[in-house]
Design an enzyme around this catalytic site. Sequence first.
Site, mmCIF file in Angstrom:
data_model
loop_
_atom_site.group_PDB
_atom_site.id
_atom_site.type_symbol
_atom_site.label_atom_id
_atom_site.label_comp_id
_atom_site.label_asym_id
_atom_site.label_seq_id
_atom_site.Cartn_x
_atom_site.Cartn_y
_atom_site.Cartn_z
ATOM 1 N N GLY A 1 -13.051 2.447 -1.127
ATOM 2 C CA GLY A 1 -11.870 1.905 -1.184
ATOM 3 C C GLY A 1 -11.668 0.815 -1.926
ATOM 4 C CG LEU A 2 -14.100 -1.974 -2.022
ATOM 5 C CD1 LEU A 2 -15.202 -2.857 -1.746
ATOM 6 C CD2 LEU A 2 -12.924 -2.630 -1.413
ATOM 7 C CD GLU B 1 -3.064 -0.467 0.038
ATOM 8 O OE1 GLU B 1 -2.948 -0.222 -1.032
ATOM 9 O OE2 GLU B 1 -3.629 -1.403 0.597
ATOM 10 C CG ASP C 1 -6.615 2.036 -7.402
ATOM 11 O OD1 ASP C 1 -5.931 1.282 -6.636
ATOM 12 O OD2 ASP C 1 -6.886 3.092 -6.955
HETATM 13 C C1 GLA Z 1 -5.416 4.643 -3.967
HETATM 14 C C2 GLA Z 1 -4.585 5.130 -5.275
HETATM 15 C C3 GLA Z 1 -3.510 4.000 -5.550
HETATM 16 C C4 GLA Z 1 -2.486 3.475 -4.491
HETATM 17 C C5 GLA Z 1 -3.520 3.200 -3.054
HETATM 18 C C6 GLA Z 1 -2.579 3.029 -1.975
HETATM 19 O O1 GLA Z 1 -6.067 3.360 -4.122
HETATM 20 O O2 GLA Z 1 -5.503 5.209 -6.256
HETATM 21 O O3 GLA Z 1 -2.885 4.236 -6.645
HETATM 22 O O4 GLA Z 1 -1.799 4.469 -4.301
HETATM 23 O O5 GLA Z 1 -4.362 4.181 -2.881
HETATM 24 O O6 GLA Z 1 -1.699 1.982 -2.058
#
Ligand code: GLA
Length: 409
Positions: free
Chosen positions: A144-145, A53, A192
């Site tokens: 956060g998905l 992360e 993502d």
């Molecule tokens: C979000 C961002 C990703 C990544 C995560 C943390 O999801 O879109 O690019 O930086 O946070 O790992």
Amino acid sequence: MHRTDHRHDVGGDGDAPGDADRAGLVADSFRRLFGGDPDGVWAAPGRVNLIGEHTDYNDGFALPIALPQSTLLAARGRTDGLLRLHSAQGDGRITDLAVSGLAPGAVAGWAAYPAGVVWALAEAGHPVGGADLHFDSTVPTGAGLSSSAALECAVAVAYDELYGLELSGPELARIAQRAENGFAGVPCGIMDQMASVCCTAEAALHLDARTPEHHQQVPFDLRGQGLRLLVIDTGVSHDLGDGAYAALRAGCERAAALLGLPALRDLRTEELPGAVRALPAELVPLVRHVVTENARVAEAVSRLREGNAAALGPILDEGHASLRDDYRVSCPETDLAAAAAQGAGALGARMTGGGFGGSVIALVRAGTESAVGGAVTAAFEAAGYRAPRILSVTPAAGARRLVPSAATP
Ligand code: GLA
């Protein structure tokens, strides 16, 4: 009545309509909205990250899986340069835009993500025009998905076919990331979008954000190993556009510059003590998180390759502690969800995604889903928090066309 049994119904993907049924419904809605058949129906999933992360914008490593929850897109190309957007989750209206008029800041709300992809394709010199696009998504928003990445990547794969671009998965992911950075104004990394485009079923994606082309699929046979993965949506909405994410990113870039490195990915674990001495105190925890988190990804990949997914548990726990104590992107709800899951016998649990709310993942033994889910729900109730939404997920396929299917003559 006093409730002593906190066993809990954990939702899964078992009762949800299959892709083919959903594709048929989305095509029907398209016909009602736009008249006539779509050229095709595409799907792009949301994701959870197992480990790695806040490493992607440091050129580092991550290990996401795609979720069974996805955004479906029924699409048809247009020759008049109009982009017409409709979402089943929107306010019912069709948004009409001219492709030639697309510019950063010009489109607000959810439509900025699909419009941004068309803008990014045009900006990169690809010969793209308009389209009629109807979306219907099962990816929870604000959890956060990666619901926004799913929207973007659905458009990227659909446009790739509608306009015969023949771009690779990582190229499409970069276009989607460009849309988010340059058009929607969110300074995210590429994890993502890579997850949404390039994941495969029953595997985690070992991503090297410096060279996304070299990603690898790592078998992640949860069910075969008697395991389940819970996604606990805390209901605390996260917003990466609020400046905190950008500030963390800037801190990491500053640390790398002070160390004379292209990115924090280039700092080796054995060089960490020297870096700690050389850096201003406020940057030290950021650097420590990134270096140890990259090491955790390598460790997790080794365990999965040995066929020992249960061994991810302690790695998840360590990752959560690092995000909570060093990177400081957890919040009381994600901390409580992780701790309650760990206390109820989960093999490991951690917040996933950017943080400041969002979701927690918990790796559990099959048969303990209800007990772990119930413990988290009870802990939320006791703390006065809104009940979390808990899903059991399996690693799903990345973005793809559903209709016409490959089997269609
Ligand atoms: C979000 C961002 C990703 C990544 C995560 C943390 O999801 O879109 O690019 O930086 O946070 O790992």
